[in-house]
Design a protein around this motif. Structure first.
Motif, mmCIF file in Angstrom:
data_model
loop_
_atom_site.group_PDB
_atom_site.id
_atom_site.type_symbol
_atom_site.label_atom_id
_atom_site.label_comp_id
_atom_site.label_asym_id
_atom_site.label_seq_id
_atom_site.Cartn_x
_atom_site.Cartn_y
_atom_site.Cartn_z
ATOM 1 N N PRO A 93 0.809 -1.226 0.000
ATOM 2 C CA PRO A 93 0.000 0.000 0.000
ATOM 3 C C PRO A 93 0.840 1.272 0.000
ATOM 4 N N CYS A 94 1.985 1.253 0.701
ATOM 5 C CA CYS A 94 2.876 2.425 0.716
ATOM 6 C C CYS A 94 3.410 2.713 -0.681
ATOM 7 N N ILE A 95 3.787 1.659 -1.403
ATOM 8 C CA ILE A 95 4.386 1.812 -2.719
ATOM 9 C C ILE A 95 3.347 2.227 -3.756
ATOM 10 N N VAL A 96 2.128 1.710 -3.622
ATOM 11 C CA VAL A 96 1.068 2.009 -4.572
ATOM 12 C C VAL A 96 0.469 3.395 -4.347
ATOM 13 N N SER A 97 0.490 3.886 -3.117
ATOM 14 C CA SER A 97 -0.139 5.159 -2.781
ATOM 15 C C SER A 97 0.352 6.308 -3.665
ATOM 16 N N SER A 98 -0.557 7.198 -4.002
ATOM 17 C CA SER A 98 -0.212 8.362 -4.819
ATOM 18 C C SER A 98 0.207 9.558 -3.960
ATOM 19 N N ALA A 99 0.096 9.439 -2.634
ATOM 20 C CA ALA A 99 0.479 10.538 -1.749
ATOM 21 C C ALA A 99 1.989 10.766 -1.810
ATOM 22 N N LYS A 100 2.418 12.016 -1.631
ATOM 23 C CA LYS A 100 3.826 12.370 -1.728
ATOM 24 C C LYS A 100 4.698 11.599 -0.744
ATOM 25 N N ARG A 101 5.816 11.116 -1.260
ATOM 26 C CA ARG A 101 6.863 10.450 -0.469
ATOM 27 C C ARG A 101 6.436 9.113 0.140
ATOM 28 N N MET A 102 5.239 8.642 -0.163
ATOM 29 C CA MET A 102 4.816 7.355 0.394
ATOM 30 C C MET A 102 5.629 6.205 -0.195
ATOM 31 N N THR A 103 5.974 6.324 -1.477
ATOM 32 C CA THR A 103 6.791 5.279 -2.103
ATOM 33 C C THR A 103 8.139 5.175 -1.401
ATOM 34 N N THR A 104 8.704 6.327 -1.058
ATOM 35 C CA THR A 104 9.977 6.341 -0.326
ATOM 36 C C THR A 104 9.838 5.624 1.004
ATOM 37 N N LEU A 105 8.746 5.901 1.705
ATOM 38 C CA LEU A 105 8.478 5.234 2.981
ATOM 39 C C LEU A 105 8.373 3.726 2.787
ATOM 40 N N GLY A 106 7.641 3.307 1.752
ATOM 41 C CA GLY A 106 7.471 1.888 1.464
ATOM 42 C C GLY A 106 8.780 1.207 1.123
ATOM 43 N N LEU A 107 9.598 1.873 0.322
ATOM 44 C CA LEU A 107 10.883 1.289 -0.075
ATOM 45 C C LEU A 107 11.831 1.187 1.116
ATOM 46 N N MET A 108 11.762 2.150 2.017
ATOM 47 C CA MET A 108 12.600 2.082 3.222
ATOM 48 C C MET A 108 12.186 0.901 4.100
ATOM 49 N N ILE A 109 10.886 0.700 4.226
ATOM 50 C CA ILE A 109 10.394 -0.433 5.022
ATOM 51 C C ILE A 109 10.780 -1.749 4.352
ATOM 52 N N PHE A 110 10.657 -1.779 3.005
ATOM 53 C CA PHE A 110 11.038 -2.982 2.260
ATOM 54 C C PHE A 110 12.534 -3.253 2.421
ATOM 55 N N GLY A 111 13.347 -2.186 2.326
ATOM 56 C CA GLY A 111 14.791 -2.341 2.493
ATOM 57 C C GLY A 111 15.150 -2.873 3.870
ATOM 58 N N SER A 112 14.433 -2.384 4.894
ATOM 59 C CA SER A 112 14.696 -2.852 6.248
ATOM 60 C C SER A 112 14.315 -4.324 6.397
ATOM 61 N N TYR A 113 13.286 -4.739 5.653
ATOM 62 C CA TYR A 113 12.880 -6.152 5.680
ATOM 63 C C TYR A 113 13.978 -7.029 5.076
ATOM 64 N N ILE A 114 14.549 -6.584 3.960
ATOM 65 C CA ILE A 114 15.624 -7.343 3.317
ATOM 66 C C ILE A 114 16.814 -7.473 4.266
ATOM 67 N N VAL A 115 17.166 -6.369 4.919
ATOM 68 C CA VAL A 115 18.284 -6.392 5.873
ATOM 69 C C VAL A 115 17.995 -7.368 7.010
ATOM 70 N N ALA A 116 16.770 -7.322 7.537
ATOM 71 C CA ALA A 116 16.396 -8.216 8.640
ATOM 72 C C ALA A 116 16.457 -9.676 8.211
ATOM 73 N N ARG A 117 15.964 -9.968 7.003
ATOM 74 C CA ARG A 117 15.953 -11.349 6.508
ATOM 75 C C ARG A 117 17.366 -11.874 6.236
ATOM 76 N N ILE A 118 18.260 -11.004 5.760
ATOM 77 C CA ILE A 118 19.610 -11.447 5.405
ATOM 78 C C ILE A 118 20.523 -11.546 6.626
ATOM 79 N N PHE A 119 20.501 -10.506 7.459
ATOM 80 C CA PHE A 119 21.459 -10.436 8.569
ATOM 81 C C PHE A 119 20.909 -10.907 9.909
ATOM 82 N N PHE A 120 19.582 -10.963 10.036
ATOM 83 C CA PHE A 120 18.971 -11.395 11.303
ATOM 84 C C PHE A 120 17.877 -12.414 11.029
ATOM 85 N N LYS A 121 18.162 -13.379 10.197
ATOM 86 C CA LYS A 121 17.142 -14.306 9.713
ATOM 87 C C LYS A 121 16.332 -14.960 10.828
ATOM 88 N N GLU A 122 16.997 -15.437 11.858
ATOM 89 C CA GLU A 122 16.316 -16.132 12.945
ATOM 90 C C GLU A 122 15.489 -15.197 13.814
#
Length: 223
Positions: free
Chosen positions: A157-186
């Motif tokens: 929803p963050c990435i799809v939203s047309s509101a300003k800077r929401m895509t940035t917010l979504g990508l930051m959350i997605f990036g944090s998820y990737i970091v968590a999955r790679i470096f803190f998998k357990e």
């Protein structure tokens, strides 16, 4: 990186204040759901702080199960429907609004499934390598399928939203998820929720942008 009761409580305090500030900045009741995101994260982080204390202070041990359930309740039941619903309330673009509606329905299904699992299956939390590990015995709980299903209503929803800077917010959350999955998998559930909670402070900025857009629209004579 070390997580502890003090980190959780400190994050909770910052998020609580951030939520209040964001809510005060809203210019429309529909924005309150979105503006409340840091505030809800504050409650979630506070519950994790209690769980931490239950392992180091005997007087908090009796609260461990409850605080664990509260954390999972927020992480996997409330967020899957709260996030898409909050974006549904502020979305102006009809096509994007329709997509967010799909995410909202999907989120309700995920929330209902996890609620069922919380009743039927045990879940425990315990400290390991300076992190809290949540170990639910739900079907598919530790699979990539569960991760993808959770990702759909909480990030898209963050990435799809047309509101300003929401895509940035979504990508930051997605990036944090990737970091968590790679470096803190357990410990991905706890770590990603912490990262997402801190990132949610940006909600203040997003609400400010919506407020500025409304003022601009009023000056130009738009409804």
């Amino acid at each position: 990186m070390c997580f502890s009761a003090s980190v959780s409580f400190s994050a909770s305090a910052v998020l609580f204040v951030s939520g209040i500030v964001a809510i005060k900045k809203t210019t429309d009741k529909k924005q309150i759901w979105f503006a409340s995101i840091p505030f809800v994260f504050a409650v979630q982080q506070f519950s994790e702080g209690i769980t931490w204390l239950s392992f180091s202070h005997q007087e908090f041990e009796s609260f461990r199960h409850l605080s664990t359930i509260v954390f999972i309740l927020f992480a996997q039941v409330i967020w899957p429907f709260w996030v898409p619903f909050s974006f549904l309330m502020i979305e102006q673009n009809p096509k994007r609004k329709m997509w967010i509606k799909y995410f909202f329905v999907f989120g309700i299904i995920i929330a209902a499934y996890v609620s069922y699992c919380l009743v039927r299956f045990p879940i425990v939390a315990y400290p390991e390598s300076k992190h809290l590990k949540y170990d639910p015995e739900f079907p598919l709980a530790h699979t990539i399928i569960a991760a993808i299903f959770y990702f759909i209503p909480t990030v898209l929803p963050c990435i799809v939203s047309s509101a300003k800077r929401m895509t940035t917010l979504g990508l930051m959350i997605f990036g944090s998820y990737i970091v968590a999955r790679i470096f803190f998998k357990e410990y991905a559930l706890s770590v990603w929720c912490f990262f997402a909670a801190i990132i949610s402070v940006m909600v203040i900025y997003n609400v400010h942008l919506m407020r500025s857009d409304k003022k601009t629209s009023t000056v130009l004579g738009n409804p």
